[in-house]
Design a protein around this motif. Structure first.
Motif, PDB file in Angstrom:
ATOM      1  N   ASN A   1      36.845  31.422  41.401  1.00 27.98           N
ATOM      2  CA  ASN A   1      38.063  31.705  40.637  1.00 27.98           C
ATOM      3  C   ASN A   1      37.727  32.150  39.221  1.00 27.98           C
ATOM      4  N   SER A   2      38.745  32.514  38.496  1.00 28.58           N
ATOM      5  CA  SER A   2      38.614  33.009  37.127  1.00 28.58           C
ATOM      6  C   SER A   2      38.008  31.974  36.184  1.00 28.58           C
ATOM      7  N   ASN A   3      38.333  30.715  36.394  1.00 29.48           N
ATOM      8  CA  ASN A   3      37.812  29.670  35.501  1.00 29.48           C
ATOM      9  C   ASN A   3      36.295  29.527  35.604  1.00 29.48           C
ATOM     10  N   GLN A   4      35.726  29.758  36.774  1.00 31.76           N
ATOM     11  CA  GLN A   4      34.267  29.727  36.889  1.00 31.76           C
ATOM     12  C   GLN A   4      33.646  30.853  36.066  1.00 31.76           C
ATOM     13  N   ILE A   5      34.273  32.018  36.092  1.00 33.91           N
ATOM     14  CA  ILE A   5      33.781  33.133  35.283  1.00 33.91           C
ATOM     15  C   ILE A   5      33.954  32.809  33.805  1.00 33.91           C
ATOM     16  N   ARG A   6      35.062  32.193  33.441  1.00 30.26           N
ATOM     17  CA  ARG A   6      35.294  31.791  32.043  1.00 30.26           C
ATOM     18  C   ARG A   6      34.168  30.869  31.563  1.00 30.26           C
ATOM     19  N   LYS A   7      33.761  29.923  32.402  1.00 26.92           N
ATOM     20  CA  LYS A   7      32.692  28.998  32.014  1.00 26.92           C
ATOM     21  C   LYS A   7      31.361  29.730  31.837  1.00 26.92           C
ATOM     22  N   VAL A   8      31.072  30.692  32.704  1.00 22.05           N
ATOM     23  CA  VAL A   8      29.858  31.492  32.562  1.00 22.05           C
ATOM     24  C   VAL A   8      29.939  32.302  31.264  1.00 22.05           C
ATOM     25  N   ASP A  30      44.486  32.656  28.389  1.00 20.06           N
ATOM     26  CA  ASP A  30      45.464  33.233  29.310  1.00 20.06           C
ATOM     27  C   ASP A  30      44.917  34.423  30.105  1.00 20.06           C
ATOM     28  N   LEU A  31      43.703  34.853  29.794  1.00 21.31           N
ATOM     29  CA  LEU A  31      43.112  35.968  30.536  1.00 21.31           C
ATOM     30  C   LEU A  31      42.666  35.506  31.919  1.00 21.31           C
ATOM     31  N   GLU A  32      42.937  36.323  32.910  1.00 22.61           N
ATOM     32  CA  GLU A  32      42.422  36.060  34.256  1.00 22.61           C
ATOM     33  C   GLU A  32      41.214  36.961  34.446  1.00 22.61           C
ATOM     34  N   TYR A  33      40.035  36.371  34.565  1.00 19.87           N
ATOM     35  CA  TYR A  33      38.802  37.144  34.678  1.00 19.87           C
ATOM     36  C   TYR A  33      38.560  37.558  36.118  1.00 19.87           C
ATOM     37  N   SER A  64      43.972  42.094  32.350  1.00 19.75           N
ATOM     38  CA  SER A  64      44.610  42.944  31.342  1.00 19.75           C
ATOM     39  C   SER A  64      43.979  44.330  31.280  1.00 19.75           C
ATOM     40  N   MET A  65      42.827  44.489  31.903  1.00 16.69           N
ATOM     41  CA  MET A  65      42.117  45.764  31.887  1.00 16.69           C
ATOM     42  C   MET A  65      42.409  46.598  33.128  1.00 16.69           C
ATOM     43  N   SER A  66      43.392  46.199  33.910  1.00 19.11           N
ATOM     44  CA  SER A  66      43.682  46.924  35.146  1.00 19.11           C
ATOM     45  C   SER A  66      45.061  47.574  35.148  1.00 19.11           C
ATOM     46  N   VAL A  67      45.666  47.697  33.965  1.00 19.19           N
ATOM     47  CA  VAL A  67      47.010  48.279  33.884  1.00 19.19           C
ATOM     48  C   VAL A  67      47.049  49.390  32.834  1.00 19.19           C
ATOM     49  N   GLY A  68      47.868  50.402  33.076  1.00 19.33           N
ATOM     50  CA  GLY A  68      48.122  51.436  32.083  1.00 19.33           C
ATOM     51  C   GLY A  68      46.908  52.246  31.678  1.00 19.33           C
TER      52      GLY A  68
END
Length: 108
Positions: free
Chosen positions: A9-16, A53-56, A33-37
């Motif tokens: 999940n995203s939290n594991q990436i956050r910890k890394v 609040d970022l989902e990695y 946030s990097m996948s829109v517009g």
């Protein structure tokens, strides 16, 4: 070598990511946030979003394999077939299991 590992999940990436910052390891992360517009929209949205609040979706770490393995060793290999890349400086990339980014990277 180019090694792709899987995170649950995203939290594991956050910890890394936090560990990479703590150790001074260069990295590049990829968040929802990097996948829109447009690219300008992505920069503005990422800057306006609190880090918590970022989902990695992924992170790419640059460094010596032995040093990176100290805090990425618990991750398993990503279970997708990867095309052969010609990379000289990327060592470990971690993606969540539900999101895979394919980047064609040209060697210099």
């Amino acid at each position: 070598p180019f090694i792709v590992l899987a995170a649950e999940n995203s939290n594991q990436i956050r910890k890394v990511r936090e560990e990479a910052i703590k150790r001074g390891v260069a990295f590049n992360d990829f968040a929802s946030s990097m996948s829109v517009g447009s690219s300008a929209d992505q920069v503005n949205l990422t800057a306006a979003t609190a880090e918590a609040d970022l989902e990695y979706y992924g992170i790419c770490l640059f460094g010596e394999t032995t040093k990176l393995k100290e805090f990425t060793g618990k991750f398993s290999l990503f279970k997708y077939v990867i095309s052969q890349f010609r990379l000289y400086f990327v060592h470990i990339t971690i993606y969540t299991k539900d999101y895979f980014v394919y980047n064609k990277i040209n060697s210099w």
